[in-house]
Design a protein around this motif. Structure first.
Motif, PDB file in Angstrom:
ATOM      1  N   ILE A  26       0.653  -1.440   0.073  1.00 41.94           N
ATOM      2  CA  ILE A  26       0.347  -0.068  -0.062  1.00 41.94           C
ATOM      3  C   ILE A  26       1.059   1.270  -0.560  1.00 41.94           C
ATOM      4  O   ILE A  26       0.763   1.857  -1.026  1.00 41.94           O
ATOM      5  N   SER A  27       1.751   0.904   1.250  1.00 39.99           N
ATOM      6  CA  SER A  27       2.876   2.590   0.935  1.00 39.99           C
ATOM      7  C   SER A  27       2.974   2.432  -0.288  1.00 39.99           C
ATOM      8  O   SER A  27       3.220   3.945  -0.417  1.00 39.99           O
ATOM      9  N   ILE A  28       3.936   1.712  -1.367  1.00 40.29           N
ATOM     10  CA  ILE A  28       4.640   2.017  -1.903  1.00 40.29           C
ATOM     11  C   ILE A  28       3.979   2.740  -3.392  1.00 40.29           C
ATOM     12  O   ILE A  28       3.784   3.023  -4.071  1.00 40.29           O
ATOM     13  N   ILE A  29       2.698   1.477  -3.805  1.00 37.05           N
ATOM     14  CA  ILE A  29       1.685   2.463  -4.683  1.00 37.05           C
ATOM     15  C   ILE A  29       1.240   3.488  -4.173  1.00 37.05           C
ATOM     16  O   ILE A  29       0.650   5.022  -4.848  1.00 37.05           O
ATOM     17  N   ALA A  30       0.913   4.291  -2.783  1.00 36.11           N
ATOM     18  CA  ALA A  30       0.781   5.232  -2.446  1.00 36.11           C
ATOM     19  C   ALA A  30       1.715   6.543  -3.131  1.00 36.11           C
ATOM     20  O   ALA A  30       1.365   7.156  -3.427  1.00 36.11           O
ATOM     21  N   VAL A  31       2.846   6.329  -2.832  1.00 31.20           N
ATOM     22  CA  VAL A  31       3.815   7.201  -2.744  1.00 31.20           C
ATOM     23  C   VAL A  31       3.817   6.689  -4.911  1.00 31.20           C
ATOM     24  O   VAL A  31       4.024   7.981  -4.513  1.00 31.20           O
ATOM     25  N   ASN A  32       3.832   6.494  -4.944  1.00 33.15           N
ATOM     26  CA  ASN A  32       3.926   6.375  -6.710  1.00 33.15           C
ATOM     27  C   ASN A  32       2.941   6.726  -7.681  1.00 33.15           C
ATOM     28  O   ASN A  32       3.350   7.771  -8.172  1.00 33.15           O
ATOM     29  N   THR A  33       1.597   7.229  -6.524  1.00 31.41           N
ATOM     30  CA  THR A  33      -0.016   7.702  -6.783  1.00 31.41           C
ATOM     31  C   THR A  33       0.738   9.410  -6.829  1.00 31.41           C
ATOM     32  O   THR A  33       0.711  10.091  -7.336  1.00 31.41           O
ATOM     33  N   ILE A  34       1.354   9.798  -5.380  1.00 36.96           N
ATOM     34  CA  ILE A  34       1.641  10.850  -5.358  1.00 36.96           C
ATOM     35  C   ILE A  34       2.912  11.961  -6.199  1.00 36.96           C
ATOM     36  O   ILE A  34       2.721  12.726  -6.237  1.00 36.96           O
ATOM     37  N   ARG A  35       4.070  10.616  -5.832  1.00 38.05           N
ATOM     38  CA  ARG A  35       4.438  11.429  -7.026  1.00 38.05           C
ATOM     39  C   ARG A  35       4.158  11.387  -8.685  1.00 38.05           C
ATOM     40  O   ARG A  35       4.770  12.481  -9.572  1.00 38.05           O
TER      41      ARG A  35
END
Length: 414
Positions: free
Chosen positions: A355-364
């Protein structure tokens, strides 16, 4: 060690099954899917029509060629079958015309005309073309040009020069129409191709959240299977065509900086697609192992789905305040961190990290720099066991989406 995605190897060893699956997916496409494809192809169809008419007019009326068959054929081939590689494909098309008509003239003079001779000429021409190059457009054009010469031309008529001129006219007209007269808008094309893809990912994340909430391992597996089958070819094609247009068309040079941001965002969201498969896979594994999956993890996946869904609309930098997508992604990170503090086993920890990985990629992807996104993640989830900036998707999964230096500034996707 996390399990990889076996879909790639199976597809590789069963080409007939893969082809049949593609046919079934095409046949079951919804009306909305077909309309999306129609919209994406509309400009290419208009470009092809204009190029064919223009090439015929130049070859027939300006250059006084009474049968300018190859001019519109090469013009349409330049546009319709070579998005993203027009110059390279056009060279092959024109070279194929030149080689085909030369071979056709020679072979007709040696073996004569007739139905048997036509077959021999076409077969010999294709074999010779394959020896020169395995490029499909070149081989096809050599065979087709030789066939036309064998069918239509008496052996004593020299059509090599006018047919070669037709090929050049068609290639030049096709490139001018595609890149100068009617160039596609690179950003609009990427947006139209990217939105249905991200909507599809978000829909499957909704199913993953439902599976986590209801402890339904079969639903998680169905979401995983669907995510494995997500087709990124429309977005790949749109990115390739956009790069070509911005690089060559003077009317689109001003879109260069914006395009780099969109390419960067597309690469990050393709990584999110791969990571979403891990998410569904880990959830299925955790549920079948009867591990605890607290409601907060399901809430985090819900927030993640909202973030992915709205980045399709807000896929651009937001300088003044967090966008709806960014806020949802930050909420997903907080909720995943709260779940970690409730006591999880290895499957639950993997879910929180996914979840954290996908969230960070989405923010970027929505315009935030790598440094700022990582700082935000650490502030929201300081105890996360694995750094999303360092963790890669499983090596044995099939790769999807664009690759290469797709940067928003000077950074590559992790």
């Amino acid at each position: 060690m996390r399990r990889g995605d076996p879909a790639g190897p199976r597809a590789t060893h069963d080409p007939v099954g893969a082809a049949w699956g593609a046919v079934r997916r095409t046949g079951s496409a919804t009306a909305r899917d077909r309309l999306v494809r129609l919209r994406l192809s509309l400009l290419v169809a208009v470009q092809s029509g204009v190029a064919a008419a223009g090439a015929w007019w130049i070859a027939n009326d300006v250059l006084d060629n009474p049968q300018p068959l190859f001019a519109p054929a090469v013009a349409v081939g330049t546009i319709a079958s070579s998005v993203g590689q027009r110059f390279r494909r056009t060279l092959f098309l024109v070279a194929g015309v030149a080689v085909g008509i030369t071979l056709g003239d020679l072979l007709v003079s040696w073996v004569g005309q007739g139905h048997v001779q036509i077959g021999v000429i076409v077969a010999a021409s294709i074999l010779f073309a394959v020896l020169l190059s395995g490029e499909g457009s070149f081989v096809t054009q050599v065979g087709g040009s030789a066939m036309v010469i064998a069918v239509l031309a008496p052996a004593n008529t020299n059509l090599a020069v006018p047919r070669f001129v037709d090929g050049i006219v068609g290639g030049v007209v096709g490139i001018l129409v595609a890149l100068v007269v009617l160039p596609l808008h690179p950003i609009h094309r990427i947006r139209r191709a990217g939105r249905p893809l991200l909507d599809r990912i978000a829909t499957e994340l909704d199913r993953v959240a439902e599976a986590a909430r209801n402890r339904d391992a079969e639903l998680a597996k169905r979401a995983l299977d669907t995510l494995r089958g997500v087709d990124t070819s429309d977005l790949d094609t749109a990115l390739s065509a956009a790069v070509e247009v911005v690089r060559i068309s003077p009317l689109r040079w001003h879109n260069h900086n914006s395009l780099e941001g969109w390419r960067h965002g597309a690469a990050l969201m393709m990584r999110s697609l791969l990571q979403s498969r891990d998410l569904a896979l880990n959830l299925e594994s955790a549920l079948r192992s009867d591990e605890p999956v607290p409601p907060r993890l399901a809430d985090a996946v819900d927030s993640l789905a909202e973030a992915v869904r709205h980045v399709a609309v807000e896929w651009s930098p937001s300088a003044n305040r967090p966008s709806r997508s960014q806020r949802a992604a930050m909420t997903a990170i907080r909720q995943a961190q709260e779940a970690l503090t409730s006591g999880l086993r290895i499957g639950g920890v993997n879910l929180a990290n996914d979840i954290s990985i996908i969230a960070v990629n989405t923010i970027r992807a929505s315009g935030v720099s790598k440094h700022d996104a990582e700082t935000l993640r650490r502030d929201l989830a300081p105890d996360t066991a694995t750094d999303p900036g360092e963790r890669k998707p499983a090596a044995d999964r099939p790769q999807a989406g664009p690759a290469g230096p797709l940067t928003h500034g000077a950074e590559d996707p992790p």
